[in-house]
Design an enzyme around this catalytic site. Structure first.
Site, short mmCIF file in Angstrom:
data_model
loop_
_atom_site.label_atom_id
_atom_site.label_comp_id
_atom_site.label_asym_id
_atom_site.label_seq_id
_atom_site.Cartn_x
_atom_site.Cartn_y
_atom_site.Cartn_z
N GLU A 43 0.87 -1.20 0.00
CA GLU A 43 0.00 0.00 0.00
C GLU A 43 0.89 1.23 0.00
OE1 GLU A 43 -3.23 0.49 3.08
OE2 GLU A 43 -2.63 2.59 2.93
N HIS A 204 -9.00 1.82 -0.39
CA HIS A 204 -8.11 2.60 0.46
C HIS A 204 -8.92 3.67 1.18
CE1 HIS A 204 -5.10 5.67 1.38
NE2 HIS A 204 -4.24 4.67 1.42
N ASP A 322 2.70 1.67 3.85
CA ASP A 322 1.94 2.92 3.73
C ASP A 322 2.90 4.09 3.52
OD1 ASP A 322 -0.27 4.50 3.38
OD2 ASP A 322 -1.09 4.22 5.39
MN MN Z 1 -2.36 4.52 2.56
#
Ligand code: MN
Length: 362
Positions: A43, A204, A322
């Site tokens: 991600e 997301h 992330d």
């Molecule tokens: Mn994210």
């Protein structure tokens, strides 16, 4: 119980019972550096000059959306000159931390706040840029295609192009579109296309919709501290309870941040599900196990990770950082030291990602 390992050893094991020894081992696991470990982060965000400019323009308008605060004080140069750049410092940071590959996606809220024409145009442009970067760094990047749900017909056309022409690995969507969710029949062509193309949709986070401004517009709650997981959790439960997976049984959805608290709630969801309100062929938890996978993005807590592996199975948990919103080194350290066998570590670190996103191991 907190144990200093050196003092503990100096005290001698004779002074402690077997139970105390076991507890000490649990309280202070030895950090593990996994040499030659393959790691795929799933991600990982980027922006484009076109997306950044359009979001900054919206932030300067009188739209009070909960999403736009993050873009209000930015410049296009700042946004694309920092770690959200497609290339820039990205590969160096990956190399320094032993990350083999990032699965890239256009940063939140994607193109979903733009009108349909602009959203479609910026998505196509971002997918082309993503394709070029993947070509320039063989084996280092995979990519999730953006699309504009505001125009489902053009969205499905772009989804097809992204897989058949660009060879991308799945799709990214940032939860609601103007307060609407993908269980709404007008978005079913998008779900049908993802199922037919055999690629997952990563749902997301973005902030809750305008209808929720009064509820979430306090204490920073519209962001990751609470709003993001509440928003994506709501979206995921609408898909499950709306019978989407009876209609599209092979559709795969990816959600981050350790499953948005849904894994913890599954027993009660099953227990309280009423088929007269939401007719389903199976229990809600069965769709979550079969049609969803979760990622560890932004969560470095071994307890919900261990629980999720036990509750959902080791095949359903993928590692993510992330980036650039979270620190790559800390995400690697957290996963390297997770309390699992090497077999489970390999599934979470890369095998599940290769299977779900159809990544070829070059
Ligand atoms: Mn994210």
């Amino acid at each position: 119980m907190k144990v200093d390992r050196r003092k503990f050893i100096a005290a001698g094991s004779a002074a402690l019972s077997g139970a105390a020894l076991a507890q000490a081992a649990r309280a202070a696991p030895a950090p593990r550096r996994l040499r030659d470990q393959r790691r795929i982060a799933t991600e990982e965000a980027f922006t484009t000059p076109e997306q950044a400019a359009a979001l900054i323009a919206l932030a300067g308008s009188n739209w009070r959306s909960l999403d736009l605060g993050l873009w209000a004080d930015r410049t296009v140069e700042g946004a694309v000159g920092g770690h959200l750049a497609l290339e820039g410092e990205r590969v160096r940071i990956m190399d320094e931390n032993g990350v083999a590959m990032q699965v890239l996606s256009l940063t939140s809220p994607g193109v979903q706040m733009f009108n349909a024409d602009l959203g479609t145009e910026i998505a196509i442009n971002a997918n082309d840029r993503l394709f070029e970067t993947i070509q320039r760094y063989p084996g280092r990047f995979a990519g999730l295609a953006a699309f504009a749900p505001q125009d489902p017909a053009r969205a499905t056309k772009e989804m097809e192009r992204a897989i058949s022409k660009l060879g991308l690995n799945g799709f990214i969507s940032n939860s609601h579109t103007n307060g609407e969710y993908m269980d709404d029949p007008k978005y079913w062509p998008i779900l049908e296309a993802a199922e037919a193309l055999d690629r997952p949709i990563y749902i997301h986070p973005r902030s809750p919709s305008d209808a929720m401004i009064d509820a979430y517009g306090h204490y920073g709650m519209e962001l990751a501290v609470w709003g993001y997981q509440a928003e994506v959790g709501l979206h995921a439960m609408r898909l499950i309870l709306g019978g989407i997976f009876d209609r599209f049984p092979n559709l795969k959805i990816v959600i981050g941040h350790m499953g948005k608290n849904i894994p913890f709630h599954l027993w009660r969801t099953d227990n309280k599900h009423r088929s007269e309100r939401s007719p389903l062929k199976r229990k809600p938890s069965e769709y979550f196990v079969d049609n969803f996978v979760i990622t560890t993005s932004g969560v470095r807590d071994h307890m919900p990770l261990d629980y999720s592996v036990k509750k959902l199975g080791a095949d359903n948990v993928l590692w993510a950082v992330d980036f650039p919103y979270e620190d790559t080194r800390l995400a690697v350290e957290a996963m390297d030291s997770a309390p699992f066998s090497q077999e489970v570590i390999n599934k979470i670190y890369y095998e599940n990602a290769e299977r779900i996103f159809k990544i070829k191991n070059l």
